[in-house]
Design a protein around this motif. Structure first.
Motif, mmCIF file in Angstrom:
data_model
loop_
_atom_site.group_PDB
_atom_site.id
_atom_site.type_symbol
_atom_site.label_atom_id
_atom_site.label_comp_id
_atom_site.label_asym_id
_atom_site.label_seq_id
_atom_site.Cartn_x
_atom_site.Cartn_y
_atom_site.Cartn_z
ATOM 1 N N GLU A 24 -51.835 -17.013 -86.445
ATOM 2 C CA GLU A 24 -51.822 -18.473 -86.570
ATOM 3 C C GLU A 24 -53.064 -19.097 -85.948
ATOM 4 O OE1 GLU A 24 -49.220 -22.225 -85.075
ATOM 5 O OE2 GLU A 24 -48.143 -20.654 -86.164
ATOM 6 N N VAL A 25 -53.460 -18.600 -84.794
ATOM 7 C CA VAL A 25 -54.631 -19.162 -84.129
ATOM 8 C C VAL A 25 -55.898 -18.841 -84.920
ATOM 9 C CG1 VAL A 25 -56.073 -19.010 -82.046
ATOM 10 C CG2 VAL A 25 -53.588 -19.245 -81.851
ATOM 11 N N GLU A 26 -55.949 -17.661 -85.484
ATOM 12 C CA GLU A 26 -57.161 -17.252 -86.208
ATOM 13 C C GLU A 26 -57.345 -18.027 -87.514
ATOM 14 O OE1 GLU A 26 -60.687 -15.580 -86.330
ATOM 15 O OE2 GLU A 26 -59.354 -15.306 -84.631
ATOM 16 N N THR A 27 -56.287 -18.167 -88.310
ATOM 17 C CA THR A 27 -56.447 -18.792 -89.640
ATOM 18 C C THR A 27 -55.296 -19.704 -90.038
ATOM 19 O OG1 THR A 27 -55.409 -16.906 -90.719
ATOM 20 C CG2 THR A 27 -57.833 -16.897 -90.584
ATOM 21 N N GLY A 28 -54.422 -20.017 -89.122
ATOM 22 C CA GLY A 28 -53.277 -20.840 -89.498
ATOM 23 C C GLY A 28 -52.296 -20.092 -90.383
ATOM 24 N N GLY A 29 -52.403 -18.775 -90.407
ATOM 25 C CA GLY A 29 -51.486 -17.962 -91.205
ATOM 26 C C GLY A 29 -51.866 -17.860 -92.673
ATOM 27 N N ARG A 30 -53.103 -18.179 -92.981
ATOM 28 C CA ARG A 30 -53.560 -18.101 -94.376
ATOM 29 C C ARG A 30 -54.677 -17.073 -94.501
ATOM 30 N NH1 ARG A 30 -56.320 -22.251 -96.195
ATOM 31 N NH2 ARG A 30 -56.933 -22.922 -94.139
ATOM 32 N N GLY A 31 -54.625 -16.309 -95.568
ATOM 33 C CA GLY A 31 -55.692 -15.356 -95.863
ATOM 34 C C GLY A 31 -56.495 -15.762 -97.083
ATOM 35 N N GLU A 173 -56.064 -20.468 -74.661
ATOM 36 C CA GLU A 173 -54.994 -21.464 -74.501
ATOM 37 C C GLU A 173 -54.184 -21.595 -75.791
ATOM 38 O OE1 GLU A 173 -56.442 -25.221 -72.948
ATOM 39 O OE2 GLU A 173 -57.953 -24.142 -71.775
ATOM 40 N N ALA A 174 -54.873 -21.607 -76.912
ATOM 41 C CA ALA A 174 -54.172 -21.686 -78.200
ATOM 42 C C ALA A 174 -53.279 -20.472 -78.398
ATOM 43 C CB ALA A 174 -55.180 -21.815 -79.342
ATOM 44 N N MET A 175 -53.783 -19.283 -78.036
ATOM 45 C CA MET A 175 -52.975 -18.060 -78.151
ATOM 46 C C MET A 175 -51.723 -18.154 -77.273
ATOM 47 S SD MET A 175 -54.101 -15.470 -80.127
ATOM 48 C CE MET A 175 -53.519 -13.999 -79.350
ATOM 49 N N ARG A 176 -51.905 -18.580 -76.024
ATOM 50 C CA ARG A 176 -50.776 -18.684 -75.094
ATOM 51 C C ARG A 176 -49.722 -19.652 -75.634
ATOM 52 N NH1 ARG A 176 -52.622 -21.609 -71.471
ATOM 53 N NH2 ARG A 176 -54.084 -20.129 -70.571
ATOM 54 N N ASN A 177 -50.163 -20.827 -76.041
ATOM 55 C CA ASN A 177 -49.225 -21.841 -76.531
ATOM 56 C C ASN A 177 -48.503 -21.389 -77.799
ATOM 57 O OD1 ASN A 177 -50.104 -23.439 -74.415
ATOM 58 N ND2 ASN A 177 -51.538 -24.591 -75.680
ATOM 59 N N THR A 178 -49.231 -20.765 -78.686
ATOM 60 C CA THR A 178 -48.631 -20.314 -79.946
ATOM 61 C C THR A 178 -47.709 -19.132 -79.699
ATOM 62 O OG1 THR A 178 -50.638 -21.075 -81.043
ATOM 63 C CG2 THR A 178 -49.148 -19.715 -82.335
ATOM 64 N N TYR A 179 -48.083 -18.256 -78.784
ATOM 65 C CA TYR A 179 -47.201 -17.143 -78.426
ATOM 66 C C TYR A 179 -45.867 -17.675 -77.892
ATOM 67 C CZ TYR A 179 -45.023 -13.458 -75.766
ATOM 68 O OH TYR A 179 -44.092 -12.586 -75.262
ATOM 69 N N ILE A 180 -45.936 -18.651 -77.006
ATOM 70 C CA ILE A 180 -44.714 -19.234 -76.429
ATOM 71 C C ILE A 180 -43.835 -19.798 -77.540
ATOM 72 C CG2 ILE A 180 -43.844 -21.129 -74.995
ATOM 73 C CD1 ILE A 180 -46.327 -20.582 -73.147
ATOM 74 N N LYS A 181 -44.445 -20.480 -78.497
ATOM 75 C CA LYS A 181 -43.700 -21.038 -79.631
ATOM 76 C C LYS A 181 -42.965 -19.928 -80.397
ATOM 77 C CE LYS A 181 -45.494 -21.903 -83.733
ATOM 78 N NZ LYS A 181 -46.250 -22.467 -84.851
ATOM 79 N N TYR A 182 -43.673 -18.858 -80.738
ATOM 80 C CA TYR A 182 -43.042 -17.777 -81.509
ATOM 81 C C TYR A 182 -42.042 -16.990 -80.673
ATOM 82 C CZ TYR A 182 -45.821 -18.612 -85.633
ATOM 83 O OH TYR A 182 -46.368 -19.187 -86.753
ATOM 84 N N ARG A 183 -42.302 -16.864 -79.393
ATOM 85 C CA ARG A 183 -41.360 -16.170 -78.497
ATOM 86 C C ARG A 183 -40.037 -16.938 -78.442
ATOM 87 N NH1 ARG A 183 -40.503 -11.175 -76.360
ATOM 88 N NH2 ARG A 183 -39.107 -11.504 -74.626
ATOM 89 N N LYS A 184 -40.116 -18.268 -78.321
ATOM 90 C CA LYS A 184 -38.907 -19.095 -78.297
ATOM 91 C C LYS A 184 -38.149 -19.000 -79.614
ATOM 92 C CE LYS A 184 -40.327 -22.476 -74.846
ATOM 93 N NZ LYS A 184 -40.809 -23.837 -74.608
ATOM 94 N N GLU A 185 -38.888 -19.017 -80.730
ATOM 95 C CA GLU A 185 -38.242 -18.885 -82.046
ATOM 96 C C GLU A 185 -37.526 -17.545 -82.159
ATOM 97 O OE1 GLU A 185 -40.952 -19.536 -85.305
ATOM 98 O OE2 GLU A 185 -41.447 -21.552 -84.614
ATOM 99 N N SER A 186 -38.157 -16.506 -81.648
ATOM 100 C CA SER A 186 -37.565 -15.174 -81.684
ATOM 101 C C SER A 186 -36.280 -15.121 -80.851
ATOM 102 C CB SER A 186 -38.578 -14.149 -81.153
ATOM 103 O OG SER A 186 -38.011 -12.883 -81.038
ATOM 104 N N GLU A 187 -36.321 -15.741 -79.675
ATOM 105 C CA GLU A 187 -35.131 -15.782 -78.823
ATOM 106 C C GLU A 187 -34.022 -16.585 -79.470
ATOM 107 O OE1 GLU A 187 -36.687 -17.296 -75.137
ATOM 108 O OE2 GLU A 187 -37.695 -15.399 -74.670
ATOM 109 N N ASN A 188 -34.361 -17.684 -80.100
ATOM 110 C CA ASN A 188 -33.363 -18.505 -80.799
ATOM 111 C C ASN A 188 -32.736 -17.747 -81.977
ATOM 112 O OD1 ASN A 188 -33.785 -20.619 -79.037
ATOM 113 N ND2 ASN A 188 -35.199 -21.693 -80.400
ATOM 114 N N ASP A 189 -33.565 -16.966 -82.686
ATOM 115 C CA ASP A 189 -33.047 -16.171 -83.810
ATOM 116 C C ASP A 189 -32.050 -15.119 -83.334
ATOM 117 O OD1 ASP A 189 -34.556 -17.610 -85.588
ATOM 118 O OD2 ASP A 189 -36.118 -16.051 -85.825
#
Length: 192
Positions: A24-31, A173-189
């Protein structure tokens, strides 16, 4: 994030939240460019100058980080002068891996790397995983969530300077923040 990316990452030996943050940080998830369908690129004039030192100046030599249309203009200009050097001097796809890493990724040529990446997002995920797996320091930094080290190893020591120049959040910082977002989503799932 695209489900094809998540599915392809299921084969990787890396934490999903870390990998999704990386992408996500590298390309917003687009190739691929949503307007043209072409693979995303970033042509790097400084690398082309190293790889083709006697190439005459042109559109390629004044390229800056820009919209895809301009990146492709610069790339195509360089490609006319030296196709191999142009491909090696360009980062491509989901992970924006520089073409000169083709051997590291197991390809016989840079053209083979590009052709594979153009086949789909799954191939680009495989390239990212291979890139990380072939760099013990990067894999270790990702596993330890050492985002500053990930940023230095992947984008160079000047990543914070570049972020300031383009008024962006620094990579770590972007990596840390985005990781936290995906980690929380994973825990919620897992709780559902």
């Amino acid at each position: 994030m695209d489900n094809r990316i998540i599915k392809a990452l299921g084969q990787a030996d890396h934490e999903l939240a870390s990998m999704l943050a990386f992408i996500e940080v590298e390309t917003g998830g687009r190739g691929f460019d949503t307007k043209t369908g072409k693979i995303l690129i970033q042509f790097e004039p400084s690398w082309f100058r190293k790889k083709a030192p006697y190439a005459p100046s042109g559109k390629w030599s004044v390229n800056r980080v820009d919209v895809q249309a301009r990146e492709w203009e610069a790339f195509n200009d360089a490609f006319k002068l030296n196709p191999i050097a142009a491909m090696e001097s360009t980062s491509i796809g989901l992970a924006q891996i520089m073409g000169f890493h083709y051997k590291r990724l197991g390809y016989a040529s840079v053209g083979e790397m590009w052709d594979d990446a153009k086949t789909g997002i799954e191939a680009q995920v495989r390239q990212l995983v291979k890139f990380i797996d072939t760099d013990a320091g990067l894999a270790d930094a990702l596993r330890k969530h050492d985002w500053a080290r990930v940023a230095r190893l992947y984008n160079g020591a000047g990543y914070k300077t570049i972020a300031r120049k383009y008024m962006r959040v620094p990579y770590d910082e972007a990596m840390r923040n985005t990781y936290i977002k995906y980690r929380k989503e994973s825990e919620n799932d897992r709780e559902d």
